[in-house]
Design an enzyme around this catalytic site. Structure first.
Site, PDB file in Angstrom:
ATOM      1  NE  ARG A  85       0.017  -9.927   3.398  1.00 28.23           N
ATOM      2  CZ  ARG A  85      -0.934  -9.066   3.690  1.00 28.23           C
ATOM      3  NH1 ARG A  85      -1.358  -8.212   2.770  1.00 28.23           N
ATOM      4  NH2 ARG A  85      -1.463  -9.049   4.891  1.00 28.23           N
TER       5      ARG A  85
ATOM      6  CB  SER B  11      -0.998  -0.017   1.144  1.00 32.81           C
ATOM      7  OG  SER B  11      -0.359   0.239   2.346  1.00 32.81           O
TER       8      SER B  11
HETATM    9  O1  4AD Z   1      -0.730  -1.837   4.195  1.00 32.94           O
HETATM   10  P1  4AD Z   1       0.295  -1.551   5.267  1.00 32.94           P
HETATM   11  O2  4AD Z   1      -0.179  -1.643   6.658  1.00 32.94           O
HETATM   12  O3  4AD Z   1       0.889  -0.135   4.938  1.00 32.94           O
HETATM   13  C1  4AD Z   1       1.867   0.504   5.662  1.00 32.94           C
HETATM   14  O4  4AD Z   1       2.479   0.007   6.587  1.00 32.94           O
HETATM   15  C2  4AD Z   1       2.208   1.848   5.116  1.00 32.94           C
HETATM   16  N1  4AD Z   1       3.091   2.530   6.078  1.00 32.94           N
HETATM   17  C3  4AD Z   1       2.881   1.717   3.794  1.00 32.94           C
HETATM   18  C4  4AD Z   1       3.100   3.033   3.131  1.00 32.94           C
HETATM   19  O5  4AD Z   1       4.217   3.372   2.812  1.00 32.94           O
HETATM   20  N2  4AD Z   1       2.059   3.759   2.877  1.00 32.94           N
HETATM   21  O6  4AD Z   1       1.497  -2.541   5.064  1.00 32.94           O
HETATM   22  C5  4AD Z   1       2.240  -2.561   3.876  1.00 32.94           C
HETATM   23  C6  4AD Z   1       2.375  -3.974   3.356  1.00 32.94           C
HETATM   24  C7  4AD Z   1       1.063  -4.650   2.987  1.00 32.94           C
HETATM   25  O7  4AD Z   1       0.674  -4.340   1.681  1.00 32.94           O
HETATM   26  C8  4AD Z   1       1.412  -6.112   3.119  1.00 32.94           C
HETATM   27  O8  4AD Z   1       2.113  -6.588   1.992  1.00 32.94           O
HETATM   28  C9  4AD Z   1       2.359  -6.100   4.279  1.00 32.94           C
HETATM   29  O9  4AD Z   1       2.904  -4.810   4.376  1.00 32.94           O
HETATM   30  N3  4AD Z   1       1.686  -6.447   5.539  1.00 32.94           N
HETATM   31  C10 4AD Z   1       1.812  -7.635   6.179  1.00 32.94           C
HETATM   32  N4  4AD Z   1       2.524  -8.734   5.877  1.00 32.94           N
HETATM   33  C11 4AD Z   1       2.477  -9.758   6.745  1.00 32.94           C
HETATM   34  N5  4AD Z   1       1.778  -9.738   7.897  1.00 32.94           N
HETATM   35  C12 4AD Z   1       1.060  -8.658   8.247  1.00 32.94           C
HETATM   36  N6  4AD Z   1       0.402  -8.632   9.392  1.00 32.94           N
HETATM   37  C13 4AD Z   1       1.059  -7.535   7.371  1.00 32.94           C
HETATM   38  N7  4AD Z   1       0.489  -6.309   7.410  1.00 32.94           N
HETATM   39  C14 4AD Z   1       0.888  -5.684   6.297  1.00 32.94           C
END
Ligand code: 4AD
Length: 466
Positions: free
Chosen positions: A440, A392
């Site tokens: 992922r 994201s």
């Molecule tokens: O979508 P998320 O929560 O976005 C952020 O952390 C923002 N700070 C990113 C940004 O720069 N805007 O997490 C980003 C990605 C997700 O798309 C997913 O691929 C992975 O991190 N992710 C996880 N992977 C494994 N276990 C989890 N609990 C995850 N949560 C997010």
């Protein structure tokens, strides 16, 4: 020192040559008193070794000793390469080693909880074996994870973590070539970085603290610090409550943040170029690894376009609607809708990798920039592989007052992020970025069905060991 040969390099060109190899004894079989077969394995590659009692060369005692070895013991073998007339099914290498010298370097305990042979079987092979009443040792996922050191030895796992390393490597190499600087941000922080409750709280010498849910706030501050373009590869902590196939409590984040000159599309351009380069490189450089993974977990190669498809959230909602699925145009897509949209995109555009952008503002984190033309939308995006989210990203709000207002609206205690908000008072650049989940990417590129397969020592709501 003596000259060693890697098991993976044993081939027919070495026929008749004497080689010295080291490996773990994956399978051991005696045939009468004069012969034993051993499959030796190193880094996921296996070779069959034949110990035959021969006057003056190999004693019966040596045959007996080799046949009595416990599985997984580490063995050195000196022998001559031969090429049998028939296909060898129980080993990756199509040659045999006629053993002359045999040393056990380290003995494994007997009756291990995992048989690497069994743990290497595909789902179908496991099913067939069970039908035939074969007793399998260590095929259950929890057993494998409990004894991960054994489980790691399968050819598929050797492949998975080499692919993971390559993903990381390309991420770094590509971004360095585009003028990005690698940074490291703190993992012990005062407040939550993404909002929400999924945060591990701890005591920082009497002060409440959290494990960073992402490098979000600090990577943005590095842009205010005028590095222009930064990336980070580091651990990310999420106190996930739900036990799913795609959530871990600790994963590796591949993060990017960059100045935006005119449009958040500049950030999506980087996603596009980076991932096309990454997929190309994986297909070229990791052929053996992908083959080994596919043998145990069959998958089709990822379909992706030379220029990554971009759809707006609205277009996605429309496609779903046409397929009979109603979703809230200002809500988020649930995993089911995302999966379905992935299928529709594949049918229509022949790609399993695409970007969905201009999400509704209400479903994005507080720091997300609203769209200039319509504040119900935002300059943000998600990226999908095979219908599941891997990234994201967004443009960020760089005005401290607007940012404060948004944080308050989202229920965030602004006191805990005041240094972050203040960092935009000293001259701040328009900027944006994205976060990728490493595990992922590997899971979905390889068509695997569980994120625990792509984390060396997974941490989930029920697992803190090994
Ligand atoms: O979508 P998320 O929560 O976005 C952020 O952390 C923002 N700070 C990113 C940004 O720069 N805007 O997490 C980003 C990605 C997700 O798309 C997913 O691929 C992975 O991190 N992710 C996880 N992977 C494994 N276990 C989890 N609990 C995850 N949560 C997010």
């Amino acid at each position: 020192g003596r000259k060693w040969t890697e098991i993976q390099h044993l081939n027919v060109e070495l026929e008749g040559k004497t080689v010295l190899i080291r490996g773990q004894a994956q399978a051991i079989r005696a045939v009468g008193k004069n012969m034993a077969f051993l499959v030796l394995r190193h880094k996921g590659f296996t070779v069959q070794c034949v110990v035959t009692a021969t006057p003056e060369l190999v004693s019966r005692q040596m045959v007996k000793f080799s046949a009595s070895l416990s599985r997984e013991s580490v063995v050195d073998v000196e022998g001559i390469i031969s090429v049998p007339g028939i296909e060898i099914t129980g080993a990756t290498q199509q040659v045999e080693v006629q053993v002359r010298k045999f040393f056990c370097i380290n003995k494994a305990v007997p009756n291990l909880p995992i048989s690497i042979e069994d743990a290497s079987r595909s789902d179908k092979e496991i099913e067939d074996a069970k039908k035939e009443g074969v007793l399998l040792v260590g095929v259950n996922r929890d057993t494998r994870l409990n004894y991960r050191v054994l489980d790691m030895r399968t050819s598929a796992n050797q492949g998975i973590f080499r692919v993971q390393c390559q993903v990381e490597n390309i991420f770094r190499e590509f971004l360095l070539s585009q003028g990005f600087v690698g940074i490291h941000t703190p993992k012990l922080i005062a407040g939550s970085s993404e909002g929400g409750s999924a945060v591990f709280k701890l005591d920082y010498k009497g002060q409440p603290a959290c494990l960073a849910q992402s490098p979000q706030l600090h990577k943005q501050m590095a842009i205010s610090g005028n590095f222009e373009r930064v990336f980070e590869i580091g651990p990310v902590f999420r106190a996930e409550d739900s036990y799913t196939h795609r959530h871990l409590c600790e994963f590796t984040g591949l993060d990017v943040e960059m100045e935006i000159k005119e449009h958040y599309f500049e950030v999506m351009d980087i996603v596009d170029q980076l991932f096309v380069a990454m997929f190309d490189s994986l297909n070229q450089k990791c052929q053996k690894e992908l083959e080994a993974i596919g043998k145990q977990y069959p998958f089709t190669p990822l379909k992706y376009l030379r220029k990554t498809l971009r759809l707006t959230f609205d277009e996605g909602v429309q496609m779903l609607k046409e397929a009979g699925i109603q979703v809230d145009p200002f809500g988020d897509l649930n995993t089911e809708a995302e999966k379905k949209l992935g299928q529709l995109v594949l049918e229509k555009y022949d790609t399993e990798f695409y970007i969905l952008h201009r999400y509704p503002q209400a479903v994005r984190p507080f720091y997300t920039m609203p769209s200039y033309d319509d504040s119900r939308y935002s300059n943000s995006f998600d990226v999908f592989i095979r219908g599941e989210e891997i990234i994201s990203g967004a443009q960020r709000i760089h005005d401290p007052e607007v940012l404060t207002a948004r944080a308050v609206e989202c229920g965030i205690d602004v006191k805990t992020i005041s240094t972050y908000i203040d960092s935009f008072r000293y001259g701040s650049f328009p900027h944006g970025g994205f976060g990728v989940g490493l595990e992922r990417v590997v899971m979905l590129f390889c068509g695997l069905n569980n994120i625990r397969l792509t984390s060396l020592f997974p941490r989930d709501p029920t697992r803190l060991v090994p």
